[in-house]
Design a protein around this motif. Structure first.
Motif, PDB file in Angstrom:
ATOM      1  N   ILE A  65       0.840  -1.201   0.000  1.00 32.39           N
ATOM      2  CA  ILE A  65       0.000   0.000   0.000  1.00 32.39           C
ATOM      3  C   ILE A  65       0.875   1.252   0.000  1.00 32.39           C
ATOM      4  N   ALA A  66       1.948   1.243   0.771  1.00 32.44           N
ATOM      5  CA  ALA A  66       2.874   2.389   0.768  1.00 32.44           C
ATOM      6  C   ALA A  66       3.428   2.624  -0.626  1.00 32.44           C
ATOM      7  N   ALA A  67       3.737   1.532  -1.331  1.00 37.25           N
ATOM      8  CA  ALA A  67       4.278   1.659  -2.682  1.00 37.25           C
ATOM      9  C   ALA A  67       3.255   2.233  -3.661  1.00 37.25           C
ATOM     10  N   GLU A  68       1.972   2.032  -3.391  1.00 35.24           N
ATOM     11  CA  GLU A  68       0.919   2.611  -4.229  1.00 35.24           C
ATOM     12  C   GLU A  68       0.857   4.129  -4.104  1.00 35.24           C
ATOM     13  N   LYS A  69       1.340   4.661  -2.986  1.00 33.98           N
ATOM     14  CA  LYS A  69       1.334   6.100  -2.697  1.00 33.98           C
ATOM     15  C   LYS A  69      -0.065   6.706  -2.847  1.00 33.98           C
ATOM     16  N   PRO A  70      -1.060   6.123  -2.178  1.00 32.72           N
ATOM     17  CA  PRO A  70      -2.406   6.708  -2.262  1.00 32.72           C
ATOM     18  C   PRO A  70      -2.471   8.021  -1.508  1.00 32.72           C
ATOM     19  N   THR A  96       3.584   0.363  10.382  1.00 26.62           N
ATOM     20  CA  THR A  96       3.075   1.273   9.348  1.00 26.62           C
ATOM     21  C   THR A  96       3.971   2.483   9.139  1.00 26.62           C
ATOM     22  N   ALA A  97       5.210   2.403   9.611  1.00 21.35           N
ATOM     23  CA  ALA A  97       6.157   3.502   9.372  1.00 21.35           C
ATOM     24  C   ALA A  97       6.263   3.856   7.888  1.00 21.35           C
ATOM     25  N   PRO A  98       6.190   2.881   6.959  1.00 21.65           N
ATOM     26  CA  PRO A  98       6.249   3.258   5.532  1.00 21.65           C
ATOM     27  C   PRO A  98       5.124   4.195   5.099  1.00 21.65           C
ATOM     28  N   TRP A  99       3.974   4.130   5.746  1.00 26.21           N
ATOM     29  CA  TRP A  99       2.877   5.039   5.394  1.00 26.21           C
ATOM     30  C   TRP A  99       3.228   6.476   5.772  1.00 26.21           C
ATOM     31  N   ARG A 100       3.803   6.638   6.957  1.00 19.32           N
ATOM     32  CA  ARG A 100       4.174   7.993   7.369  1.00 19.32           C
ATOM     33  C   ARG A 100       5.310   8.524   6.502  1.00 19.32           C
ATOM     34  N   ALA A 101       6.225   7.650   6.139  1.00 14.61           N
ATOM     35  CA  ALA A 101       7.315   8.077   5.259  1.00 14.61           C
ATOM     36  C   ALA A 101       6.791   8.540   3.903  1.00 14.61           C
ATOM     37  N   ALA A 102       5.673   7.941   3.470  1.00 19.34           N
ATOM     38  CA  ALA A 102       5.063   8.314   2.184  1.00 19.34           C
ATOM     39  C   ALA A 102       4.036   9.435   2.340  1.00 19.34           C
ATOM     40  N   HIS A 103       3.861   9.958   3.554  1.00 17.64           N
ATOM     41  CA  HIS A 103       2.949  11.077   3.833  1.00 17.64           C
ATOM     42  C   HIS A 103       1.510  10.754   3.429  1.00 17.64           C
ATOM     43  N   ILE A 104       1.053   9.560   3.792  1.00 15.70           N
ATOM     44  CA  ILE A 104      -0.300   9.110   3.459  1.00 15.70           C
ATOM     45  C   ILE A 104      -1.252   9.491   4.590  1.00 15.70           C
ATOM     46  N   LEU A 105      -2.382  10.058   4.241  1.00 22.86           N
ATOM     47  CA  LEU A 105      -3.412  10.367   5.217  1.00 22.86           C
ATOM     48  C   LEU A 105      -4.127   9.090   5.628  1.00 22.86           C
ATOM     49  N   ILE A 106      -4.208   8.816   6.924  1.00 21.14           N
ATOM     50  CA  ILE A 106      -4.859   7.618   7.442  1.00 21.14           C
ATOM     51  C   ILE A 106      -6.220   8.006   8.006  1.00 21.14           C
ATOM     52  N   SER A 107      -7.241   7.298   7.564  1.00 18.06           N
ATOM     53  CA  SER A 107      -8.630   7.622   7.912  1.00 18.06           C
ATOM     54  C   SER A 107      -9.281   6.380   8.522  1.00 18.06           C
ATOM     55  N   PRO A 108      -9.175   6.190   9.854  1.00 21.14           N
ATOM     56  CA  PRO A 108      -9.658   4.958  10.476  1.00 21.14           C
ATOM     57  C   PRO A 108     -11.091   5.068  10.989  1.00 21.14           C
ATOM     58  N   ALA A 109     -11.792   3.951  10.935  1.00 21.80           N
ATOM     59  CA  ALA A 109     -13.096   3.809  11.589  1.00 21.80           C
ATOM     60  C   ALA A 109     -12.944   2.809  12.738  1.00 21.80           C
ATOM     61  N   LEU A 110     -13.793   2.930  13.721  1.00 16.99           N
ATOM     62  CA  LEU A 110     -13.744   2.045  14.886  1.00 16.99           C
ATOM     63  C   LEU A 110     -14.379   0.694  14.573  1.00 16.99           C
ATOM     64  N   GLY A 111     -13.701  -0.379  14.950  1.00 15.60           N
ATOM     65  CA  GLY A 111     -14.252  -1.726  14.851  1.00 15.60           C
ATOM     66  C   GLY A 111     -14.544  -2.293  16.215  1.00 15.60           C
ATOM     67  N   ASN A 112     -15.018  -3.523  16.273  1.00 15.66           N
ATOM     68  CA  ASN A 112     -15.324  -4.109  17.573  1.00 15.66           C
ATOM     69  C   ASN A 112     -14.066  -4.466  18.363  1.00 15.66           C
ATOM     70  N   HIS A 113     -12.962  -4.791  17.671  1.00 12.00           N
ATOM     71  CA  HIS A 113     -11.741  -5.120  18.406  1.00 12.00           C
ATOM     72  C   HIS A 113     -11.098  -3.884  19.023  1.00 12.00           C
ATOM     73  N   GLU A 114     -11.407  -2.708  18.508  1.00  9.00           N
ATOM     74  CA  GLU A 114     -10.958  -1.484  19.181  1.00  9.00           C
ATOM     75  C   GLU A 114     -11.539  -1.389  20.585  1.00  9.00           C
ATOM     76  N   PHE A 115     -12.598  -2.135  20.855  1.00  6.90           N
ATOM     77  CA  PHE A 115     -13.274  -2.074  22.155  1.00  6.90           C
ATOM     78  C   PHE A 115     -13.124  -3.370  22.953  1.00  6.90           C
ATOM     79  N   HIS A 116     -12.095  -4.154  22.655  1.00  7.14           N
ATOM     80  CA  HIS A 116     -11.808  -5.328  23.475  1.00  7.14           C
ATOM     81  C   HIS A 116     -11.084  -4.867  24.737  1.00  7.14           C
ATOM     82  N   GLY A 117     -11.836  -4.712  25.812  1.00  6.38           N
ATOM     83  CA  GLY A 117     -11.283  -4.223  27.065  1.00  6.38           C
ATOM     84  C   GLY A 117     -12.128  -3.097  27.620  1.00  6.38           C
ATOM     85  N   GLU A 118     -11.609  -2.415  28.624  1.00  6.66           N
ATOM     86  CA  GLU A 118     -12.335  -1.328  29.285  1.00  6.66           C
ATOM     87  C   GLU A 118     -12.527  -0.167  28.312  1.00  6.66           C
TER      88      GLU A 118
END
Length: 316
Positions: A65-70, A96-118
Motif C-alpha cells: 500500500i505504501a508503494a501505491e502512494k495513495p 506502518t512507518a512506511p505510510w508515514r514516510a510516504a505522507h499518506i493520510l490515514i482515515s480509520p473507523a472504529l471496529g469491535n476489536h478497538e473495544f476489546h477491554g475497558e
C-alpha cells in the motif's frame, strides 16, 4: 501531505458546524487523479501471535500500500487485536512507518476489536494513536472537492433518531454540488453474503440495515460507496444504486463464505488477503481488488482479482 501539515489544516475545523467536515483537504494537497486504498481487519499485535492474525501478510500489505502512494487509506476497523492493549497500537505504529514516510493520510473507523477491554482505556489508546480525532467516534473528511468520506462507528447506534444517524443526515444534506462520490467507511457491513447457522454471527444487524435504509432516501449529490470489514474476506454488491464492499483481508484469520447470487464477486480462491484501490477519473472511479497470491510464500506476489467502475451520478 505530512501529518503535521494535516493537523494544521484540520485544526480550524475541529469545532465545525453541523453538516460540515471535521477535516478538509484542498484539491492542491492531493493528486490530480486522487487515489484511495480501502481495507480492514489487520489485528496489529505482537508478531508472535500467528493464529488471530498473519503478521507476515500484514506487513506485506502495508508495504504494498505504501508503494501505491495513495492520497488516503481508509481503515474499516479491527486495526488492533485488543484495543485495551497499548502495545497493539505500538506494533501498528512501528509496522506502518512506511505510510508515514510516504505522507499518506490515514482515515480509520472504529471496529469491535478497538473495544476489546475497558471502554475508556480502549478509546484513549485509539485517540493517542490518532490525536487529531480526540473526542470523536465518527467524523468526516472533505478530500478535495469531489470526494467526501464519512467514517462511522458501527459500535454506536445507527438506528433512526440516533445521534449518529442525525449527524449522517446533516452531513449528506450539506454536501457541496461538486462532490461526486461519498465513501462511508465502517466496520460492521450493512450488506453481505448471508450465512446459515452456525456461521451466521457476522450477518447484517438491524443497526447497519438501518444505514442502508437511510441511504435509499438520502441526498443524491454524490454516488455512495459503503466500505466495511468484519468479515475476513472480500464481497461486492450493488443495492439501491449503492456500492457495498466487504474488505476484511488485512491480515486477520481468514473467513470462508458461501456466496449468494447477489454477490458480484464470484471467484472461489481462498483466503483473500487483499486491499481495494480506488482511482478517481473525470466522472468515475476505477476500482481494483489486489490479492496476495500465496500467503505461504517467502516473498509476496500479487493478483488483480476484481476490477469494476463506479460511475458518478448524472449531473456530477
Amino acid at each position: 501531505m505530512t501529518f503535521v501539515k494535516s493537523i494544521l489544516l484540520f485544526f480550524g475545523l475541529t469545532l465545525a458546524a453541523p453538516g460540515q467536515p471535521l477535516f478538509r483537504v484542498a484539491d492542491s494537497e492531493i493528486s490530480a487523479s486522487p487515489t484511495l486504498v480501502v481495507y480492514g481487519d489487520m489485528r496489529f499485535t505482537d508478531p508472535k501471535e500467528t493464529n488471530a492474525t498473519n503478521p507476515k501478510v500484514r506487513r506485506w500489505l502495508v508495504d504494498r500500500i505504501a508503494a501505491e502512494k495513495p492520497d488516503a487509506v481508509l481503515i474499516s476497523g479491527d486495526l488492533p487485536w485488543n484495543g485495551s492493549v497499548t502495545n497493539d497500537y505500538a506494533v501498528y505504529h512501528a509496522e506502518t512507518a512506511p505510510w508515514r514516510a510516504a505522507h499518506i493520510l490515514i482515515s480509520p473507523a472504529l471496529g469491535n476489536h478497538e473495544f476489546h477491554g475497558e471502554l475508556q482505556l480502549c478509546l484513549n489508546n485509539w485517540w493517542n494513536e490518532f490525536p487529531q480525532l480526540r473526542g470523536h467516534r465518527w467524523y468526516s473528511i472533505a478530500l478535495g472537492s469531489r470526494l467526501f468520506v464519512l467514517n462511522l462507528d458501527s459500535n454506536s447506534s445507527l438506528l433512526p433518531n440516533s445521534e449518529q444517524a442525525a449527524w449522517i443526515k446533516a452531513q449528506l444534506a450539506s454536501l457541496p454540488s461538486s462532490v461526486q462520490f461519498v465513501f462511508l467507511n465502517m466496520h460492521h457491513p450493512p450488506v453481505v453474503d448471508v450465512q446459515a447457522k452456525p456461521d451466521d454471527d457476522h450477518n447484517p444487524r438491524p443497526n447497519e440495515i438501518a444505514l442502508a435504509d437511510l441511504l435509499k432516501t438520502a441526498s443524491k449529490n454524490g454516488r455512495f460507496v459503503v466500505c466495511a470489514g468484519h468479515i475476513h474476506n472480500y464481497e461486492r454488491f450493488l443495492q439501491d444504486g449503492v456500492v457495498y464492499l466487504v474488505s476484511g483481508g488485512g491480515g486477520a484469520k481468514p473467513k470462508p463464505v458461501v456466496r449468494e447470487l447477489k454477490d458480484l464477486y464470484r471467484d472461489a480462491d481462498f483466503p483473500n488477503y487483499h486491499y481495494v484501490k480506488f482511482v478517481l477519473g473525470a466522472n468515475h472511479l476505477d476500482v481494483d481488488m489486489i490479492r496476495v497470491a500465496d500467503p505461504a510464500a517467502l516473498v509476496p506476489s500479487w493478483q488483480l482479482k476484481d476490477h469494476f467502475e463506479v460511475l458518478a451520478r448524472s449531473g456530477n
